[in-house]
Design an enzyme around this catalytic site. Structure first.
Site, PDB file in Angstrom:
ATOM      1  N   SER A 116       0.750  -1.364  -0.139  1.00 24.75           N
ATOM      2  CA  SER A 116      -0.083  -0.057   0.131  1.00 24.75           C
ATOM      3  C   SER A 116       1.035   1.265  -0.037  1.00 24.75           C
ATOM      4  O   SER A 116       1.896   1.540   0.858  1.00 24.75           O
ATOM      5  CB  SER A 116      -1.018   0.097   1.204  1.00 24.75           C
TER       6      SER A 116
HETATM    7  N1  LIG Z   1      -6.202   8.705   1.387  1.00 24.93           N
HETATM    8  C1  LIG Z   1      -5.779   7.330   2.312  1.00 24.93           C
HETATM    9  C2  LIG Z   1      -6.181   6.213   1.771  1.00 24.93           C
HETATM   10  C3  LIG Z   1      -6.070   5.131   2.656  1.00 24.93           C
HETATM   11  C4  LIG Z   1      -6.633   3.518   1.710  1.00 24.93           C
HETATM   12  O1  LIG Z   1      -7.307   3.804   0.879  1.00 24.93           O
HETATM   13  N2  LIG Z   1      -5.713   2.667   1.894  1.00 24.93           N
HETATM   14  C5  LIG Z   1      -6.071   1.526   1.156  1.00 24.93           C
HETATM   15  C6  LIG Z   1      -5.001   0.652   0.890  1.00 24.93           C
HETATM   16  S1  LIG Z   1      -3.786   1.591  -0.456  1.00 24.93           S
HETATM   17  C7  LIG Z   1      -6.853   0.595   2.240  1.00 24.93           C
HETATM   18  O2  LIG Z   1      -6.667   0.381   3.386  1.00 24.93           O
HETATM   19  N3  LIG Z   1      -8.044  -0.176   1.541  1.00 24.93           N
HETATM   20  C8  LIG Z   1      -8.659  -1.179   2.232  1.00 24.93           C
HETATM   21  C9  LIG Z   1     -10.268  -0.821   2.234  1.00 24.93           C
HETATM   22  O3  LIG Z   1     -10.479   0.477   1.808  1.00 24.93           O
HETATM   23  O4  LIG Z   1     -10.839  -1.478   2.745  1.00 24.93           O
HETATM   24  C10 LIG Z   1      -4.359   7.632   2.925  1.00 24.93           C
HETATM   25  O5  LIG Z   1      -3.721   8.363   2.198  1.00 24.93           O
HETATM   26  O6  LIG Z   1      -4.147   7.160   4.084  1.00 24.93           O
END
Ligand SMILES: N[C@@H](CCC(=O)N[C@@H](CS)C(=O)NCC(=O)O)C(=O)O
Length: 220
Positions: A12
């Site tokens: 990530s």
């Molecule tokens: N804008 C947030 C994005 C966080 C994000 O979307 N993380 C993703 C991984 S890249 C995640 O955890 N996805 C899992 C989900 O949404 O269930 C940041 O910069 O921290």
């Protein structure tokens, strides 16, 4: 004092923004891995902590914070009250750093996601030409921003905007993007590779890219 806890998954990019900030600041951290490929972010305990179930999630002595760039800013403001070159106190310098953080969060990184998520989670094996074009348009903007500059916010020192954008560009470098048309981006990227945590960041980008390239019949 208990160390910072960072809920983390190396592929990530937002996680790697938070971790590279921690590495540059030389802070102690305990990494707790949340494997998104196994949907571990949906486990009850984690959703209780972060109802948005995203990583990175930082816990600092009971204080919970999500959003990678907010985490980077918090760690500097909390630990370096008289300022730090990664996020100096001067209002105009900060404004330019914030601008580039917003560029990454609102333009560059979403265009990388638009290319990758349909492959990663949508069962597609090819990138749409439109999405590819929009991604390289964003790289072109970055190349223009970097004209005559060493770092993305125009400062003589790297800032958290470099850490953020480096993380995004590492993903597309590891996906095999040909950046030869963007010489400012290439030389800036090489400069940023010297920063603490950047090798670890690239390892995560390789993991991310490896997953994508095992699924697509295409290239950037
Ligand atoms: N804008 C947030 C994005 C966080 C994000 O979307 N993380 C993703 C991984 S890249 C995640 O955890 N996805 C899992 C989900 O949404 O269930 C940041 O910069 O921290």
């Amino acid at each position: 004092m208990s160390p910072l806890v960072l809920y983390y998954f190396a592929p990530s990019a937002p996680c790697r923004i938070a971790l590279s900030t921690i590495r540059c600041l030389d802070l102690d951290v305990e990494l707790r891995i949340v494997d998104l490929f196994k949907k571990e972010q949906l486990q009850e305990e984690f959703v209780k902590l972060n109802p948005q179930h995203t990583v990175p999630t930082l816990v600092d002595d009971g204080f919970v914070l999500i959003e990678s760039r907010a985490i980077a800013i918090y760690l500097i403001e909390k630990n370096f009250q008289s300022g730090h070159s990664l996020y100096p106190k001067d209002a105009k310098e900060r404004a330019l750093i914030n601008q580039k953080l917003q560029f990454d969060c609102g333009t560059l990184y979403p265009r990388i996601r638009a290319v990758c998520l349909p492959i990663l989670f949508g069962g597609q094996t090819k990138i749409s030409d439109d999405n590819r074009q929009k991604l390289f348009d964003a790289v072109e903007f970055l190349n223009t921003f970097l004209e005559g500059k060493t770092y993305v916010a125009g400062s003589e020192q790297p800032t958290i905007a470099d850490l953020s954008i480096f993380t995004s560009i590492a993903n597309i470098v590891e996906l095999g993007a040909d950046l030869s048309k963007y010489p400012n981006v290439v030389s800036w990227y090489e400069t940023c590779k010297q920063l603490p945590g950047s090798a670890e960041n690239v390892v995560g980008a390789k993991e991310f890219a490896g997953k994508i390239t095992s699924l697509w019949q295409d290239k950037l």
